[in-house]
Design a protein around this motif. Structure first.
Motif, PDB file in Angstrom:
ATOM      1  N   ASP A  21       0.859  -1.177   0.000  1.00 34.18           N
ATOM      2  CA  ASP A  21       0.000   0.000   0.000  1.00 34.18           C
ATOM      3  C   ASP A  21       0.893   1.225   0.000  1.00 34.18           C
ATOM      4  OD1 ASP A  21      -2.363  -1.407   0.032  1.00 34.18           O
ATOM      5  OD2 ASP A  21      -2.734  -1.139   2.164  1.00 34.18           O
ATOM      6  N   VAL A  22       0.640   2.129  -0.931  1.00 31.46           N
ATOM      7  CA  VAL A  22       1.378   3.388  -1.015  1.00 31.46           C
ATOM      8  C   VAL A  22       0.428   4.497  -0.592  1.00 31.46           C
ATOM      9  CG1 VAL A  22       2.549   5.011  -2.553  1.00 31.46           C
ATOM     10  CG2 VAL A  22       2.873   2.552  -2.863  1.00 31.46           C
ATOM     11  N   LEU A  23       0.853   5.319   0.373  1.00 28.24           N
ATOM     12  CA  LEU A  23       0.061   6.454   0.827  1.00 28.24           C
ATOM     13  C   LEU A  23       0.684   7.721   0.267  1.00 28.24           C
ATOM     14  CD1 LEU A  23      -0.494   4.122   2.903  1.00 28.24           C
ATOM     15  CD2 LEU A  23      -1.087   5.933   4.482  1.00 28.24           C
ATOM     16  N   VAL A  24      -0.133   8.513  -0.442  1.00 30.72           N
ATOM     17  CA  VAL A  24       0.344   9.736  -1.089  1.00 30.72           C
ATOM     18  C   VAL A  24      -0.370  10.925  -0.467  1.00 30.72           C
ATOM     19  CG1 VAL A  24       0.609  10.942  -3.276  1.00 30.72           C
ATOM     20  CG2 VAL A  24       0.665   8.441  -3.235  1.00 30.72           C
ATOM     21  N   ALA A  25       0.388  11.888   0.065  1.00 29.35           N
ATOM     22  CA  ALA A  25      -0.209  13.091   0.656  1.00 29.35           C
ATOM     23  C   ALA A  25      -0.876  13.902  -0.449  1.00 29.35           C
ATOM     24  CB  ALA A  25       0.862  13.925   1.351  1.00 29.35           C
ATOM     25  N   THR A  26      -2.199  14.039  -0.368  1.00 25.18           N
ATOM     26  CA  THR A  26      -2.948  14.705  -1.433  1.00 25.18           C
ATOM     27  C   THR A  26      -3.916  15.756  -0.908  1.00 25.18           C
ATOM     28  OG1 THR A  26      -4.712  13.086  -1.358  1.00 25.18           O
ATOM     29  CG2 THR A  26      -2.908  12.650  -2.892  1.00 25.18           C
ATOM     30  N   GLY A  27      -4.023  15.908   0.383  1.00 24.87           N
ATOM     31  CA  GLY A  27      -5.007  16.822   0.928  1.00 24.87           C
ATOM     32  C   GLY A  27      -6.410  16.237   0.899  1.00 24.87           C
ATOM     33  N   GLY A  28      -6.513  14.918   0.716  1.00 23.06           N
ATOM     34  CA  GLY A  28      -7.806  14.254   0.768  1.00 23.06           C
ATOM     35  C   GLY A  28      -8.410  13.883  -0.567  1.00 23.06           C
ATOM     36  N   SER A  29      -7.679  14.074  -1.663  1.00 26.66           N
ATOM     37  CA  SER A  29      -8.200  13.688  -2.977  1.00 26.66           C
ATOM     38  C   SER A  29      -7.295  12.619  -3.584  1.00 26.66           C
ATOM     39  CB  SER A  29      -8.272  14.904  -3.898  1.00 26.66           C
ATOM     40  OG  SER A  29      -6.992  15.455  -4.084  1.00 26.66           O
ATOM     41  N   ALA A  30      -7.692  12.073  -4.718  1.00 24.42           N
ATOM     42  CA  ALA A  30      -6.876  11.059  -5.385  1.00 24.42           C
ATOM     43  C   ALA A  30      -5.676  11.713  -6.056  1.00 24.42           C
ATOM     44  CB  ALA A  30      -7.713  10.317  -6.423  1.00 24.42           C
ATOM     45  N   ALA A  31      -4.617  10.939  -6.252  1.00 24.15           N
ATOM     46  CA  ALA A  31      -3.423  11.404  -6.953  1.00 24.15           C
ATOM     47  C   ALA A  31      -3.496  10.946  -8.407  1.00 24.15           C
ATOM     48  CB  ALA A  31      -2.164  10.835  -6.300  1.00 24.15           C
ATOM     49  N   GLN A  32      -2.732  11.603  -9.270  1.00 27.13           N
ATOM     50  CA  GLN A  32      -2.592  11.140 -10.647  1.00 27.13           C
ATOM     51  C   GLN A  32      -1.560  10.025 -10.634  1.00 27.13           C
ATOM     52  OE1 GLN A  32      -1.511  14.163 -13.466  1.00 27.13           O
ATOM     53  NE2 GLN A  32      -0.817  12.677 -14.952  1.00 27.13           N
ATOM     54  N   VAL A  33      -1.863   8.925 -11.323  1.00 25.22           N
ATOM     55  CA  VAL A  33      -0.979   7.769 -11.312  1.00 25.22           C
ATOM     56  C   VAL A  33      -0.602   7.405 -12.736  1.00 25.22           C
ATOM     57  CG1 VAL A  33      -0.739   5.377 -10.581  1.00 25.22           C
ATOM     58  CG2 VAL A  33      -2.162   6.925  -9.253  1.00 25.22           C
ATOM     59  N   ASP A  34       0.703   7.162 -12.953  1.00 25.58           N
ATOM     60  CA  ASP A  34       1.185   6.705 -14.261  1.00 25.58           C
ATOM     61  C   ASP A  34       1.415   5.206 -14.180  1.00 25.58           C
ATOM     62  OD1 ASP A  34       1.184   9.323 -15.111  1.00 25.58           O
ATOM     63  OD2 ASP A  34       3.294   9.636 -14.623  1.00 25.58           O
ATOM     64  N   GLY A  35       0.512   4.428 -14.727  1.00 27.30           N
ATOM     65  CA  GLY A  35       0.616   2.975 -14.693  1.00 27.30           C
ATOM     66  C   GLY A  35      -0.763   2.362 -14.728  1.00 27.30           C
ATOM     67  N   TYR A  36      -0.802   1.050 -14.759  1.00 24.21           N
ATOM     68  CA  TYR A  36      -2.076   0.355 -14.904  1.00 24.21           C
ATOM     69  C   TYR A  36      -2.371  -0.626 -13.777  1.00 24.21           C
ATOM     70  CZ  TYR A  36      -1.643   2.307 -19.524  1.00 24.21           C
ATOM     71  OH  TYR A  36      -1.507   3.183 -20.558  1.00 24.21           O
ATOM     72  N   SER A  37      -1.397  -0.934 -12.941  1.00 22.68           N
ATOM     73  CA  SER A  37      -1.618  -1.955 -11.920  1.00 22.68           C
ATOM     74  C   SER A  37      -1.940  -1.372 -10.546  1.00 22.68           C
ATOM     75  CB  SER A  37      -0.387  -2.867 -11.816  1.00 22.68           C
ATOM     76  OG  SER A  37       0.733  -2.113 -11.400  1.00 22.68           O
ATOM     77  N   GLU A  38      -2.053  -0.050 -10.433  1.00 20.54           N
ATOM     78  CA  GLU A  38      -2.374   0.562  -9.156  1.00 20.54           C
ATOM     79  C   GLU A  38      -3.890   0.509  -8.947  1.00 20.54           C
ATOM     80  OE1 GLU A  38      -0.986   2.227 -11.657  1.00 20.54           O
ATOM     81  OE2 GLU A  38       1.094   2.513 -11.082  1.00 20.54           O
ATOM     82  N   GLN A  39      -4.287   0.216  -7.719  1.00 26.46           N
ATOM     83  CA  GLN A  39      -5.715   0.172  -7.407  1.00 26.46           C
ATOM     84  C   GLN A  39      -5.994   1.158  -6.276  1.00 26.46           C
ATOM     85  OE1 GLN A  39      -7.136  -3.502  -5.700  1.00 26.46           O
ATOM     86  NE2 GLN A  39      -9.153  -3.160  -6.553  1.00 26.46           N
ATOM     87  N   PHE A  40      -6.827   2.156  -6.569  1.00 29.13           N
ATOM     88  CA  PHE A  40      -7.189   3.153  -5.562  1.00 29.13           C
ATOM     89  C   PHE A  40      -8.035   2.481  -4.486  1.00 29.13           C
ATOM     90  CE2 PHE A  40     -10.107   6.573  -4.104  1.00 29.13           C
ATOM     91  CZ  PHE A  40      -9.148   7.391  -3.517  1.00 29.13           C
ATOM     92  N   ARG A  41      -7.618   2.632  -3.220  1.00 27.11           N
ATOM     93  CA  ARG A  41      -8.325   1.980  -2.117  1.00 27.11           C
ATOM     94  C   ARG A  41      -9.110   2.954  -1.259  1.00 27.11           C
ATOM     95  NH1 ARG A  41      -4.949  -2.980   0.100  1.00 27.11           N
ATOM     96  NH2 ARG A  41      -6.987  -3.299   0.987  1.00 27.11           N
ATOM     97  N   GLY A  42      -8.876   4.244  -1.453  1.00 25.83           N
ATOM     98  CA  GLY A  42      -9.606   5.240  -0.683  1.00 25.83           C
ATOM     99  C   GLY A  42      -8.695   6.308  -0.132  1.00 25.83           C
TER     100      GLY A  42
END
Length: 69
Positions: A21-42
């Motif tokens: 699990d990768v946690l990205v500081a976003t201020g509470g929104s989703a991040a832009q991801v370059d790739g196809y195997s990432e799954q947004f979990r919330g």
């Protein structure tokens, strides 16, 4: 990790046969991801959570105020 023009860029490399699990500081929104195997979990607090399989991945988000985990 790179910060430029109010953007945060996080490059990660996950070893073969591994999922994390990768946690990205976003201020509470989703991040832009370059790739196809990432799954947004919330979102937890101000971090977007992604399940990520092995390989190289890049996450980009607007930089936010830093908060302790």
């Amino acid at each position: 990790m790179d910060r430029k023009d109010g953007r945060l860029r996080l490059d990660v490399e996950i070893p073969p046969n591994t999922t994390v699990d990768v946690l990205v500081a976003t201020g509470g929104s989703a991040a832009q991801v370059d790739g196809y195997s990432e799954q947004f979990r919330g979102v937890r607090d101000d971090r977007a959570i992604y399940a990520v399989a092995s390989g190289r991945h890049t996450f980009t988000a607007r930089e936010t105020e830093r908060k302790a985990l």
